[in-house]
Design a protein around this motif. Sequence first.
Motif, PDB file in Angstrom:
ATOM      1  N   ASN A 126      40.057  25.331  53.090  1.00  0.00           N
ATOM      2  CA  ASN A 126      41.422  24.956  53.478  1.00  0.00           C
ATOM      3  C   ASN A 126      42.317  26.194  53.563  1.00  0.00           C
ATOM      4  O   ASN A 126      43.077  26.493  52.648  1.00  0.00           O
ATOM      5  N   LYS A 127      42.186  26.929  54.653  1.00  0.00           N
ATOM      6  CA  LYS A 127      43.044  28.088  54.924  1.00  0.00           C
ATOM      7  C   LYS A 127      43.049  29.082  53.768  1.00  0.00           C
ATOM      8  O   LYS A 127      44.100  29.546  53.319  1.00  0.00           O
ATOM      9  N   ALA A 128      41.867  29.423  53.294  1.00  0.00           N
ATOM     10  CA  ALA A 128      41.745  30.384  52.196  1.00  0.00           C
ATOM     11  C   ALA A 128      42.163  31.774  52.649  1.00  0.00           C
ATOM     12  O   ALA A 128      42.142  32.105  53.836  1.00  0.00           O
ATOM     13  N   THR A 129      42.542  32.570  51.677  1.00  0.00           N
ATOM     14  CA  THR A 129      42.724  33.997  51.910  1.00  0.00           C
ATOM     15  C   THR A 129      41.461  34.720  51.438  1.00  0.00           C
ATOM     16  O   THR A 129      40.638  34.153  50.714  1.00  0.00           O
ATOM     17  N   ALA A 130      41.321  35.970  51.835  1.00  0.00           N
ATOM     18  CA  ALA A 130      40.193  36.751  51.339  1.00  0.00           C
ATOM     19  C   ALA A 130      40.289  36.919  49.826  1.00  0.00           C
ATOM     20  O   ALA A 130      39.269  36.927  49.126  1.00  0.00           O
ATOM     21  N   THR A 131      41.512  37.016  49.316  1.00  0.00           N
ATOM     22  CA  THR A 131      41.706  37.126  47.863  1.00  0.00           C
ATOM     23  C   THR A 131      41.188  35.882  47.160  1.00  0.00           C
ATOM     24  O   THR A 131      40.540  35.980  46.103  1.00  0.00           O
ATOM     25  N   ASP A 132      41.454  34.694  47.728  1.00  0.00           N
ATOM     26  CA  ASP A 132      40.910  33.444  47.169  1.00  0.00           C
ATOM     27  C   ASP A 132      39.383  33.525  47.121  1.00  0.00           C
ATOM     28  O   ASP A 132      38.751  33.215  46.106  1.00  0.00           O
ATOM     29  N   TYR A 133      38.797  33.923  48.229  1.00  0.00           N
ATOM     30  CA  TYR A 133      37.336  33.924  48.384  1.00  0.00           C
ATOM     31  C   TYR A 133      36.688  34.878  47.375  1.00  0.00           C
ATOM     32  O   TYR A 133      35.725  34.527  46.689  1.00  0.00           O
ATOM     33  N   ILE A 134      37.247  36.068  47.279  1.00  0.00           N
ATOM     34  CA  ILE A 134      36.704  37.058  46.350  1.00  0.00           C
ATOM     35  C   ILE A 134      36.905  36.609  44.902  1.00  0.00           C
ATOM     36  O   ILE A 134      36.039  36.822  44.043  1.00  0.00           O
ATOM     37  N   SER A 135      38.016  35.956  44.638  1.00  0.00           N
ATOM     38  CA  SER A 135      38.277  35.450  43.282  1.00  0.00           C
ATOM     39  C   SER A 135      37.255  34.394  42.881  1.00  0.00           C
ATOM     40  O   SER A 135      36.833  34.332  41.718  1.00  0.00           O
ATOM     41  N   VAL A 136      36.830  33.562  43.824  1.00  0.00           N
ATOM     42  CA  VAL A 136      35.812  32.560  43.523  1.00  0.00           C
ATOM     43  C   VAL A 136      34.476  33.251  43.239  1.00  0.00           C
ATOM     44  O   VAL A 136      33.744  32.860  42.316  1.00  0.00           O
ATOM     45  N   ILE A 137      34.145  34.271  44.013  1.00  0.00           N
ATOM     46  CA  ILE A 137      32.917  35.037  43.754  1.00  0.00           C
ATOM     47  C   ILE A 137      32.935  35.581  42.329  1.00  0.00           C
ATOM     48  O   ILE A 137      31.948  35.451  41.580  1.00  0.00           O
ATOM     49  N   GLU A 138      34.033  36.178  41.942  1.00  0.00           N
ATOM     50  CA  GLU A 138      34.142  36.775  40.605  1.00  0.00           C
ATOM     51  C   GLU A 138      34.092  35.709  39.519  1.00  0.00           C
ATOM     52  O   GLU A 138      33.500  35.918  38.456  1.00  0.00           O
ATOM     53  N   MET A 139      34.692  34.531  39.784  1.00  0.00           N
ATOM     54  CA  MET A 139      34.633  33.432  38.829  1.00  0.00           C
ATOM     55  C   MET A 139      33.188  32.979  38.614  1.00  0.00           C
ATOM     56  O   MET A 139      32.747  32.771  37.474  1.00  0.00           O
ATOM     57  N   VAL A 140      32.447  32.855  39.705  1.00  0.00           N
ATOM     58  CA  VAL A 140      31.045  32.440  39.612  1.00  0.00           C
ATOM     59  C   VAL A 140      30.249  33.468  38.806  1.00  0.00           C
ATOM     60  O   VAL A 140      29.449  33.102  37.927  1.00  0.00           O
ATOM     61  N   GLN A 141      30.468  34.719  39.077  1.00  0.00           N
ATOM     62  CA  GLN A 141      29.747  35.766  38.351  1.00  0.00           C
ATOM     63  C   GLN A 141      30.040  35.701  36.847  1.00  0.00           C
ATOM     64  O   GLN A 141      29.133  35.822  36.016  1.00  0.00           O
ATOM     65  N   ARG A 142      31.302  35.489  36.493  1.00  0.00           N
ATOM     66  CA  ARG A 142      31.687  35.405  35.070  1.00  0.00           C
ATOM     67  C   ARG A 142      31.046  34.212  34.393  1.00  0.00           C
ATOM     68  O   ARG A 142      30.498  34.319  33.287  1.00  0.00           O
ATOM     69  N   GLU A 143      31.110  33.056  35.058  1.00  0.00           N
ATOM     70  CA  GLU A 143      30.624  31.823  34.433  1.00  0.00           C
ATOM     71  C   GLU A 143      29.109  31.846  34.256  1.00  0.00           C
ATOM     72  O   GLU A 143      28.583  31.422  33.226  1.00  0.00           O
TER      73      GLU A 143
END
Length: 300
Positions: A264-281
Amino acid sequence: MSIVKELQQIINPEHILIDEPLKNHTYTKLGGVADYFVTPSTVEEVQEIIRYANKTDVPFTLLGNGSNVIVRDGGIRGIVLSLKKFSGIKREEDKVIAESGARIIDASRFALSEYLTGLEFACGIPGTVGGALYMNAGAYGGEVKDCLESALVVDSTGEVHRLPADAFALEYRTSNIAEKGYIVLEATFSLEEEKYDDIKAVMDDLTYKRESKQPLEYPSCGSVFKRPPGYFAGKLIQDSELQGKGIGGAEVSNKHAGFIVNKNKATATDYISVIEMVQREVKAKFGVELEREVRILGED
């Protein structure tokens, strides 16, 4: 003389775009602008652009078709070079020779039309031939290194070389192409003759698996993470209960946990933040470091 005027002396002015939105050139539909987006049509133009960037210290970035890359919201400074005009594919004996801007999926389909086997694994990979070499792309048990014979490259000084496959140190989702400063211009794949129906049956099966399991209805960069030794990235993410979780307009796909989608109209910052969240979890739950397969370019 301005950068634009100097570039216009190298390539057709119509092939130079200023402040071009890179979301128009990435599968995630994300990214800020490129200062100068250039699409040369000859090897000589590529050589001259590289030499110009070296001489003037103008930043220089190569972009494929954006299928395995995230461009940050601030875009990319300097020259962004696209080889999309290098899209030819031909046959010589039992070899398929594909220019770097051609999609590897199209090289696979061309091989089928020529009754040649060996590229079936690539029938669902959307990246370019150049990008496929850069990351030794693969799927369903096959990879570029299995059939690559040689490649034509231009080096960081603008010189052209034809190199054998073993010159690229192709391993799981990696090569030395970036380290060596090469830009791939053309790849030669060594294949074998086979019955059309047998090749097509394999490709139809792989296409079904891809379309039934991957979230192709949303923009994404494809598989985000490399497979960690002894594990499957998607299974680790699924078992971490991260599917459907997101930040802003980006989230982990409910259909395939290895994908992050621009829902839903993500920004690149949103996308990268999700990547980092997945890596942390995943690290916290299983002690496994997930390494990105996707490249991140540009600035915030």
